[in-house]
Scaffold this motif. Structure first.
Motif, short mmCIF file in Angstrom:
data_model
loop_
_atom_site.label_atom_id
_atom_site.label_comp_id
_atom_site.label_asym_id
_atom_site.label_seq_id
_atom_site.Cartn_x
_atom_site.Cartn_y
_atom_site.Cartn_z
N ALA A 174 0.85 -1.19 0.00
CA ALA A 174 0.00 0.00 0.00
C ALA A 174 0.88 1.24 0.00
O ALA A 174 0.67 2.18 -0.76
CB ALA A 174 -0.92 -0.01 1.22
N THR A 175 1.91 1.20 0.83
CA THR A 175 2.81 2.34 0.90
C THR A 175 3.49 2.54 -0.44
O THR A 175 3.59 3.66 -0.94
CB THR A 175 3.87 2.11 1.98
OG1 THR A 175 3.26 1.45 3.06
CG2 THR A 175 4.47 3.42 2.42
N ILE B 126 1.18 4.11 -2.82
CA ILE B 126 1.01 5.55 -2.57
C ILE B 126 2.17 6.30 -3.18
O ILE B 126 2.00 7.29 -3.86
CB ILE B 126 0.98 5.84 -1.06
CG1 ILE B 126 -0.25 5.21 -0.45
CG2 ILE B 126 0.98 7.33 -0.81
CD1 ILE B 126 -0.10 4.97 1.00
N ARG B 127 3.35 5.78 -2.90
CA ARG B 127 4.54 6.44 -3.41
C ARG B 127 4.41 6.66 -4.91
O ARG B 127 4.84 7.64 -5.45
CB ARG B 127 5.75 5.56 -3.12
CG ARG B 127 6.82 6.30 -2.31
CD ARG B 127 8.05 5.45 -2.23
NE ARG B 127 7.92 4.36 -1.29
CZ ARG B 127 8.49 3.17 -1.47
NH1 ARG B 127 9.20 2.93 -2.54
NH2 ARG B 127 8.36 2.23 -0.58
N THR C 139 1.39 6.48 -6.86
CA THR C 139 0.24 7.25 -7.35
C THR C 139 0.39 8.73 -7.02
O THR C 139 0.08 9.57 -7.83
CB THR C 139 -1.05 6.74 -6.69
OG1 THR C 139 -0.82 6.66 -5.29
CG2 THR C 139 -1.43 5.41 -7.25
N ALA C 140 0.88 8.96 -5.82
CA ALA C 140 0.89 10.36 -5.40
C ALA C 140 2.02 11.14 -6.05
O ALA C 140 1.81 11.88 -6.99
CB ALA C 140 1.05 10.40 -3.89
N SER C 141 3.18 10.88 -5.59
CA SER C 141 4.37 11.61 -6.05
C SER C 141 4.15 13.09 -6.10
O SER C 141 3.52 13.61 -6.95
CB SER C 141 4.82 11.13 -7.40
OG SER C 141 3.80 11.26 -8.34
#
Lengths: 368, 303, 216, 245
Positions: D236-237, D240-241, D243-245
């Motif tokens: 999950a982390t 996130i790393r 998708t978000a950035s």
């Protein structure tokens, strides 16, 4: 023949994983490496296909030093089955099996056809072929793993805890199937397990390793149970070894099988004649035993399924003394139920007769 | 316990953040509103250095006179900051008379300082006032490199008409739709450039584009020290498209009092075009705008 | 000259930095507050998960400059009001965190949730006392990205004249000065690192059980 | 002029600064930046994922890159390059560099995380079966890394497309022109139209990525029938790393 000649593996930090191992895994036989964790059994096995390099000593395949071969070429001669099957998640089942033959230049059609045969061979329906690994149960994945290892028909097979990740019932089933398969294909197999029961069940030869990577004993399963070389091996094969050893003694004519009076389900109680004991064996229409009935406690006039005591087991005429004894012990009547290859009742053996037969057999073999 | 510390730390952080930004005061402004609160005068500026420089002079002078000011510089083009002035986001901004008039009345043809200021006074949005204008002027000028000038024999803007189809014009994005920009060049001079390139308001983009040949004609400021530095030729505005551009403060009438009027009028009385050129040059060498402003005010004996 | 510039502009730089901190932290916290229920909703309802998370992600594609300028029209705020920037960054934070919160809640082991149910926790008790604490590591990871992005996106507001560290970029550019530019960039990176470390620290403080498992 | 009228005005649909042209230019810069990012980040990601070397450093650098303010960097690069780079390139190069710096971290982390996340059992099995290193990489690790790699490329692309608007600040064409010009000219419709066009472009690209993903990622790796509950914290982390950035 896979031959370990004084093989050791020492890691840079000084840990000795395998210490001066000499071992011969004969052709067509299944050699099991068994031992507690940290005994170097997996390391030993992985040195065969050079996933790990030995620090000293040599391993040879049919006389050829593996160090002299190209590692990749070497591995392609050796089928490899691992604990969770390690299937390629992005390939369908049939393509998983066909992967290596394809890589080696086989045609798509040919390799797939062969893969389908192999899947059938390991007991998987062809409907599984186009599925992906995650759609299969652990046991099914493991079958695919075995099929994949056999895809290039390698003379050798390495199996690393192949049946450890599945539940006990499926495990026993896979083991039985695998023994049948091996009887068919007679590969030279090295199998690693931590489960001594599995080792004794599958191995033609069992090598027990002890912590620190030394070989404690190599012997046939029966020998191992009967003559553990030291306290470590004795302890490792377990305190039930006396009973376990019976698993390697076949029933023979010395044990008297007596015919058993039977009833069938739906039979009227009035038609039951005098019985030798409280317990009478119930069979179905084709004379296959279905359970024991307590004649004193039959609920109605008709013998129904609810009257059956199902605690007993059956043993095949070709089975071991251990199975026979177990059947007698499990039966409420203390009589072992013996069946033929079709599952039909042959007769029963009393507990007393079994025990005296075991006693006579032991006296005949003073070493035991 | 540790959890308690963490939660209080989180709470403290948010409080700190809330209070720490009292300068920008994003939340307070929701209620009190930016600008028109109390006696504070918010000084705005356009998005080029000179405008900020003059705004700094206003700011320092008013502060010295005891007026409570707040600086909100670098807002953008006239189209944006005039809206800001009207919605109360800012109260005071240095303007250029001609450009402001053209913005307010696109049909205006006034060109002399007096005509422009007279007309401007009638066009100013309600609620805003003009203070005294200064003699300092900063016009939009069309400049070309000396090479380009020689090649096409350019001296004045009308010389561009026959060759414009080969040339690119660069200027701030708002120029594309301004009367004293592309529109006026077409209407007044009949000049149609090959293309208009959106750059910046007389800033480094336009200067670079001009000197690197990206554009051949650039809209820059007459006070730009880069004109001499880069040996540019400023084309004469022979049809007076660009009206007089005297620097003049525009202020929200409600905020205007005698202190402010006197202070800013005193500034306007002394500010000259030469001052602007010199101060622009100081700014581009890295001196703090406030320092330049204070130095000028001190020299002028205004503080 | 470098030191001179920084020295003479120190009060201004300090003010811009403080503004930057405020305009970063407030939207991040507001965004988290809004994202928690939205993420929880996406987590609760499998069917709405793609819709909620998808819609939230789409918000991120709206260019910041456009959002800064369009918001006054929508909110009826003044065009130079920093509230517009706060709302815009809050929107981006929500956009990032909705998925994070949903995934964080989804990452809580099923057995843990079942155990809470079996012990008789009410739905909200289970959420607050069991699921949220266990989702902290994932949420903190998302929050780190959100805050670092916000530090960077905020600088775009300089094009609108909202004073913060980005102001150093536009001014440095207009004056062709490297010092304010580099100072601004370095301060942005330093702020980002500071916020990032702060969240890591808070995350650790709020999840002491994780440290224990690491050392054990 | 209302937003709708702006869109309906045929003048906005033709010419060098018409909508189709600006979209084309926008996509051109985005494509150049994406191609360069891929060229740089994918091989590096493969190397890191494969060898496990430099992961810590790269993760740190990737995070620091995320903190770099685009606007400041763009302007700094322009000032640095303007004396040495001639012509149009002086605007294009800083823009592309900024976009590449933005796009590299998600692709890089996606690639190496994808390769590292490739089923270790499958990799072990392949090695034991006699796959060479290159074959393991090509036939096992890369296909398994595709979902994460693609999601990295996806978020990079969206970032590039969204950030390419700042190119307009340096005077370049693209959809940012509508936004910047609209603001400078006080033309709200033009600016809102720019934002809408950009969001629409992003949405179309997003859908295109989903379609491409369906096409090239093996169905064996797309567990659509499984509930999303089976996400372990680490992945999950990682997600996130990316998708978000």
């Amino acid at each position: 023949m896979i031959f370990f000649d004084a093989v050791s593996k020492m890691y840079p930090d000084g840990t000795v994983a395998v210490d001066n191992l000499s071992l011969n895994a004969p052709n067509g036989k299944l050699t099991v490496l068994v031992g507690p964790s940290g005994c170097g059994k997996t390391t030993s096995m992985r040195m065969i296909n050079r996933l790990i390099a030995p620090s000293s000593g040599t391993i040879s395949l049919d006389g050829v030093d593996t160090q002299s071969m190209n590692a990749v070429q070497l591995r392609r001669k050796i089928g490899y089955v691992i604990q969770n099957a390690g299937l390629f998640p992005h390939r369908t089942i049939v393509d998983n099996v066909a992967a290596l033959p394809r890589l080696l230049g086989g045609s798509r059609k040919q390799t797939r056809m062969h893969a389908m045969e192999l899947l059938e061979h390991v007991g998987l329906d062809s409907s599984f072929a186009s599925r992906y690994p995650w759609q299969l149960s652990g046991g099914q994945q493991q079958r695919v793993g075995v099929a994949r290892a056999l895809a290039t028909d390698p003379p050798y097979l390495l199996m690393d805890e192949p049946f450890s990740a599945v539940d006990p019932i499926v495990r026993a089933q896979l083991q039985d199937e695998f023994l049948r398969l091996q009887a068919d294909i007679s590969k030279t197999i090295v199998l690693v397990t931590h489960d001594v029961d599995e080792a004794l069940k599958l191995g033609d030869q069992v090598a027990v390793l002890r912590t620190g990577g030394t070989l404690a004993q190599v012997a046939s399963p029966a020998d191992l149970l009967a003559h553990p070389t030291d306290a470590f091996v004795a302890d490792f094969v377990g305190s039930a070894r006396g009973y376990r050893a019976l698993g390697f003694v076949n029933t023979d004519d010395s044990i008297p099988v007596t015919p058993e009076q039977t009833v069938t389900l739906g039979q009227h109680t009035s038609t039951i004649g005098r019985t030798p004991s409280r317990w009478i064996l119930a069979v179905n229409a084709v004379n296959q035993p279905v359970g024991w009935v307590d004649v004193e406690l039959i609920a109605g006039d008709i013998i129904s399924a609810s009257d059956l005591n199902l605690s007993g087991t059956v043993t095949s005429a070709a089975g071991s003394v251990r199975d026979l004894l177990n059947s007698a012990l499990a039966s409420p009547s203390s009589r072992a139920v013996m069946i033929d290859s079709a599952g039909a009742l042959r007769g029963t053996v009393t507990l007393h007769d079994i025990v005296s037969a075991i006693g006579q057999a032991k006296e005949a073999r003073p070493n035991s | 316990m540790k959890k308690l510390i963490a939660i209080s730390a989180l709470a403290a952080a948010s409080l700190l953040a809330l209070s720490g930004c009292s300068g920008g005061d994003p939340l307070a402004s929701a209620g009190a509103g930016t600008g028109s609160s109390g006696d504070q005068v918010i000084i705005g500026s356009a998005d080029f250095t000179e405008s900020q420089l003059i705004a700094s002079i206003y700011s320092e002078a008013l502060q010295a006179a005891g007026v409570d000011v707040k600086e909100q510089f670098n807002i953008g083009s006239r189209e944006v900051y005039m809206e800001a002035l009207q919605d109360g986001s800012i109260d005071l901004i240095p303007e250029y008379s001609g450009a402001l008039l053209k913005y307010l009345d696109t049909s205006s043809t006034a060109s002399t300082t007096d005509d422009v200021l007279a007309e401007l006074a009638t066009q100013l949005p309600t609620g805003t006032s003009l203070l005294d204008h200064s003699l300092a002027e900063d016009k939009d000028v069309l400049a070309v490199t000396s090479d380009t000038a020689a090649k096409y024999d350019l001296e004045k803007i009308s010389d561009l008409a026959p060759v414009a189809a080969e040339l690119s014009l660069g200027g701030p994005p708002e120029w594309k739709t301004r009367v004293n920009g592309v529109i006026g060049l077409v209407d007044v001079y009949g000049i149609n450039f090959r293309e208009f390139v959106s750059l910046d308001a007389g800033g480094p983009l336009t200067m670079t584009a001009l000197t690197s040949g990206q554009i051949q004609v650039g809209d820059i400021f007459s006070t730009d020290p880069g004109v001499t530095d880069n040996d540019l030729v400023v084309l004469e505005d022979d049809k007076s498209l660009f009206a007089a551009e005297n620097v003049v403060p525009v202020i929200t009438t409600a905020k205007l009092d005698s202190t402010i009027a006197e202070t800013l009028n005193a500034v306007s009385a002394q500010l000259t075009t030469k001052d602007l050129i010199r101060m622009n040059s100081e700014a581009s060498s890295g001196t703090n705008l406030a320092e330049i402003a204070i130095a000028w005010l001190t020299d002028a004996d205004l503080i | 000259m470098t030191v001179d510039w920084i020295w003479s502009n120190l009060p201004r730089i300090t003010e811009l930095t403080l503004n930057h901190i405020g305009l970063t932290v407030i939207p991040t916290i507001l965004g988290l507050i809004v994202a928690l229920p939205l993420g929880w909703w996406a987590h609760r309802s499998r069917r709405s998960y793609p819709a909620i998370v998808g819609a939230a992600s789409l918000l991120y594609t709206v260019p910041s400059l456009a959002l800064f300028v369009i918001l006054p029209q929508i909110l009826g705020t003044r065009i130079l009001d920093p509230i517009n920037v706060v709302v815009a960054l809050t929107v981006y934070t929500i956009s990032l965190l909705v998925r994070v919160v949903a995934d964080g809640l989804n990452s809580v082991p099923h057995e843990t949730v079942q155990a809470a149910d079996a012990m008789g926790y009410r739905a909200w008790q289970r959420l607050v006392l069991v699921e949220l604490p266990n989702a902290i590591p994932v949420i903190a990871a998302g929050l780190r990205i959100a805050v670092v992005s916000n530090v960077s996106i905020l600088t775009m507001a300089a094009l609108l004249g909202i004073p913060q560290l980005g102001t150093l970029f536009t001014q440095g550019f207009q004056l062709r000065l490297y010092v304010p530019l580099v100072t601004g960039i370095l301060l942005c990176v330093a702020l980002a690192i500071a916020f990032d470390s702060l969240i890591v620290w808070l995350g650790r403080l709020l999840t002491p059980w994780r440290q224990k498992t690491v050392t054990a | 002029m209302s937003l709708l009228e702006w869109f309906l005005d045929p003048a906005h649909w033709s010419g060098a600064d018409g909508i189709p042209m600006q979209i084309g230019v926008h996509l051109f810069y985005s494509a150049v930046a994406l191609a360069l990012s891929l060229l740089f980040a994918v091989p590096l990601g493969i190397y890191i994922g494969f060898t496990g070397k430099g992961e810590g450093i790269v993760a740190g650098i990737a995070n620091a890159l995320r903190a770099l303010p685009t606007l400041g960097l763009l302007v700094l690069l322009f000032l640095l390059l303007s004396p040495v780079v001639p012509g149009q390139l002086v605007y294009g190069i800083p823009t592309v560099i900024v976009l590449v710096l933005l796009a590299v971290p998600p692709i890089l982390t996606g690639t190496y995380a994808g390769i590292q996340a490739a089923d270790t059992e499958a990799v072990n099995a392949a090695r034991g079966m006699g796959y060479s290193q290159v074959q393991i990489l090509w036939f096992v690790q890369l296909p398994c890394a595709l979902p994460l790699l693609l999601s990295g490329v996806r978020s990079s692309t969206l970032q590039i497309v969204s950030t390419a608007t700042v190119a307009a600040y340096l005077g370049l064409q693209g959809l940012g022109r509508f936004i910047l010009d609209g603001r400078a000219q006080g033309d709200f419709s033009q600016m809102a139209a720019g934002a809408i066009l950009l969001a629409a472009l992003a949405l179309i690209l997003e859908l295109a990525f989903i379609a491409v993903g369906r096409l090239i990622v093996s169905p064996g790796l797309q567990r659509t029938t499984r509930a999303p509950r089976k996400i372990v914290p680490t992945t999950a982390t990682a997600a996130i790393r990316l998708t978000a950035s």
